[in-house]
Enzyme design. Structure first.
Site, PDB file in Angstrom:
ATOM      1  N   ASP A 334       0.819  -1.222   0.000  1.00  0.00           N
ATOM      2  CA  ASP A 334       0.000   0.000   0.000  1.00  0.00           C
ATOM      3  C   ASP A 334       0.853   1.273   0.000  1.00  0.00           C
ATOM      4  O   ASP A 334       0.327   2.372  -0.168  1.00  0.00           O
ATOM      5  CB  ASP A 334      -0.926   0.008   1.219  1.00  0.00           C
ATOM      6  CG  ASP A 334      -2.025  -1.048   1.104  1.00  0.00           C
ATOM      7  OD1 ASP A 334      -2.246  -1.564  -0.009  1.00  0.00           O
ATOM      8  OD2 ASP A 334      -2.657  -1.352   2.132  1.00  0.00           O
ATOM      9  N   ARG A 406      -5.071   6.612  -1.843  1.00  0.00           N
ATOM     10  CA  ARG A 406      -3.599   6.578  -1.760  1.00  0.00           C
ATOM     11  C   ARG A 406      -2.950   7.368  -2.906  1.00  0.00           C
ATOM     12  O   ARG A 406      -1.870   7.939  -2.740  1.00  0.00           O
ATOM     13  CB  ARG A 406      -3.097   5.133  -1.727  1.00  0.00           C
ATOM     14  CG  ARG A 406      -3.670   4.369  -0.528  1.00  0.00           C
ATOM     15  CD  ARG A 406      -2.797   3.278  -0.009  1.00  0.00           C
ATOM     16  NE  ARG A 406      -3.488   2.530   1.041  1.00  0.00           N
ATOM     17  CZ  ARG A 406      -3.580   2.928   2.311  1.00  0.00           C
ATOM     18  NH1 ARG A 406      -3.023   4.061   2.707  1.00  0.00           N
ATOM     19  NH2 ARG A 406      -4.239   2.200   3.196  1.00  0.00           N
TER      20      ARG A 406
HETATM   21  C1  S3P Z   1      -5.181  -5.599   3.647  1.00  0.00           C
HETATM   22  C2  S3P Z   1      -4.398  -6.358   2.830  1.00  0.00           C
HETATM   23  C3  S3P Z   1      -3.808  -5.865   1.582  1.00  0.00           C
HETATM   24  C4  S3P Z   1      -3.825  -4.349   1.511  1.00  0.00           C
HETATM   25  C5  S3P Z   1      -5.149  -3.780   1.940  1.00  0.00           C
HETATM   26  C6  S3P Z   1      -5.458  -4.181   3.369  1.00  0.00           C
HETATM   27  C7  S3P Z   1      -5.739  -6.209   4.881  1.00  0.00           C
HETATM   28  O1  S3P Z   1      -4.557  -6.362   0.495  1.00  0.00           O
HETATM   29  O2  S3P Z   1      -3.508  -3.905   0.206  1.00  0.00           O
HETATM   30  O3  S3P Z   1      -5.129  -2.365   1.858  1.00  0.00           O
HETATM   31  O4  S3P Z   1      -6.198  -5.474   5.778  1.00  0.00           O
HETATM   32  O5  S3P Z   1      -5.724  -7.439   4.972  1.00  0.00           O
HETATM   33  P1  S3P Z   1      -4.296  -7.833  -0.101  1.00  0.00           P
HETATM   34  O6  S3P Z   1      -4.436  -8.757   1.017  1.00  0.00           O
HETATM   35  O7  S3P Z   1      -5.359  -8.071  -1.112  1.00  0.00           O
HETATM   36  O8  S3P Z   1      -2.922  -7.769  -0.686  1.00  0.00           O
END
Ligand code: S3P
Length: 447
Positions: A334, A406
């Site tokens: 992120d 973002r």
């Molecule tokens: C998150 C996991 C990430 C991240 C998202 C929040 C979470 O996504 O990009 O903003 O809280 O588990 P992915 O698990 O799809 O990579």
């Protein structure tokens, strides 16, 4: 529309808001536990409020009460405390024909689906126009393998998603992607199975679900492979989850914008207080060091099972390009928009690879970052799973984040060092994760 102009000498300290991932999980685990969960530092952003809203529709009592120093030492009464009266593992109530609206939040849909898989009713999850385009096949497949039907209403693998709750089977699942959302969905559904669930991912993704589940009484083991970066998490069901007091550390993904600002705005020294530095999330700090950035990490301490610290960054005129890929990617996924802005201000090339997941975030972030950097005069080459950025001199430009919080925040920071202003067309989208972002930015600029 918001205009951001060139600044120098950002000084001060910011307590960034609570971690988004941990805030979601505190409500979800609190809701399916026995007893009361109290949360200090819950992030009141649109995404996490969507999670609260869904659980209220599922019959869970969630309130905001004045802070209580008997529960959280040092907490003032005017600091809000989020209180969740747990309904127990199978105690959620069918939401009365109402759709559960996750709004912009992928975490809400994917994690909640795992919990709904174990309820004895049918429910339907939906979201905003961005969420309705994001892939849910990645959770539909393992849920179906667990014997739970999860049907995409439009047949396109996206929400609206109808979950036919029941009795998930224990499975062994190998995921091709390192996604904490998919992992959490499977582990949460595994709570309802009558045997252990094994989940293997190619690299360790953020592990907040595992840490919080253990704190609530869950039984998990983690096995690292010796011949690859793959990690298997095993969840043993059958334990009672008990409500806890949770302190949410500051979100490193929100700190990321001010880390970038402190490094690239001449004459700056910025401190971010009480930021979560879990090793599955601290990739940006490793990248800043590799780029030669002036960063110090002080006052390392634990917030429950999560490590946190104060982070100070100082203006670094000689930042250099670096390479980012492999197991580092899930630890900074992120933060890539903010890292891209730092890379644009560094000497030489920064190569980002293995980050195809960026294409399926709130927008296609590979495309959005490349287009925004190019419009600001930076040489950027997009690839299938990343991009190569050659540092240069940023010029002002209008930036349309297309609703992606973002992108809005990262390119607001780019505007602090560009020749000519950056105009952000829908700056309100920062509410998704950081409603006070512009207030905090102004506090540093001395405005
Ligand atoms: C998150 C996991 C990430 C991240 C998202 C929040 C979470 O996504 O990009 O903003 O809280 O588990 P992915 O698990 O799809 O990579």
């Amino acid at each position: 529309m918001l205009t951001i102009r060139n600044r120098t000498g950002l000084h001060g300290s910011i307590a960034v808001p609570g971690d988004k991932s941990i805030s979601h999980r505190s409500v979800m685990l609190g809701a399916i536990s026995e007893g009361t969960t109290r949360v200090r530092g819950f992030l009141k952003s649109a995404d996490c409020l969507a999670t609260i809203d869904c659980f209220r529709k599922l019959g869970v009592d969630i309130r905001e009460l004045p802070g209580d120093p008997k529960i959280f030492p040092g907490m003032a009464a005017d600091e809000p405390m989020t209180v969740i009266r747990g309904a127990g593992l199978r105690g959620l109530r069918a939401p009365d024909g109402v759709l559960l609206d996750a709004k912009n939040s992928g975490t809400t849909v994917r994690l909640l689906s795992g919990i709904l898989a174990g309820q004895n009713f049918i429910s339907c999850l939906t979201g905003d126009s961005s969420l309705r385009k994001r892939p849910m096949g990645r959770i539909i497949r393992p849920l179906e393998y667990m014997g739970i039907m999860a049907a995409s209403e439009a047949g396109n693998g996206c929400v609206p998603l109808r979950i036919f709750g029941g009795h998930p089977r224990p499975i062994r699942y190998e995921s091709r992607i390192a996604s904490a959302q998919v992992k959490s969905c499977v582990l949460l559904a595994g709570l309802y199975a009558d045997g252990p669930t094994f989940y293997t991912e190619p690299y360790l993704s953020r592990n907040h679900t595992e840490l919080m589940l253990s704190a609530f009484g869950g039984n998990l083991k983690v096995r690292k492979k010796t011949d690859s970066d793959a990690v298997t998490t095993i969840l043993y069901p059958g334990t009672v989850l008990t409500g806890q007091n949770v302190t949410v550390p500051g979100d490193i993904s929100s700190a990321a914008y001010f880390l970038a600002a402190g490094l690239i705005v001449p004459g700056s020294a910025v401190t971010l207080k009480n930021v979560g530095i879990n090793e599955t999330r601290d990739g940006m700090l490793r990248v800043i060091r590799a780029m030669g950035g002036d960063v110090s990490i002080l006052n390392i301490h634990m917030e429950g099972r999560e490590p946190a610290a104060d982070i100070t960054v100082r203006y670094t005129p000689e930042l250099r390009g670096t390479e980012i890929g492999g197991s580092l990617i899930p630890a900074l996924i992120d933060e890539i928009p903010a890292i891209a802005v730092i890379a644009a201000c560094a000497k030489g090339r920064t190569v980002i690879r293995d980050a195809a997941e960026l294409k399926v975030k709130e927008t296609n972030r590979l495309e959005a970052i490349s287009a925004a950097l190019a419009s600001m005069g930076i040489d950027v080459e997009e690839s299938d799973d990343g991009m190569t950025i050659t540092g240069g001199r940023l010029r002002g430009a209008p930036i349309d984040p297309k609703g992606d919080h973002r992108i809005a925040m990262a390119f607001s920071i780019a505007g602090l060092v560009s020749r000519g202003p950056v105009v952000i067309t829908d700056e309100g989208c920062v509410d998704v994760s950081y409603p006070d972002f512009y207030r905090d930015l102004r506090s540093l600029s001395g405005e």
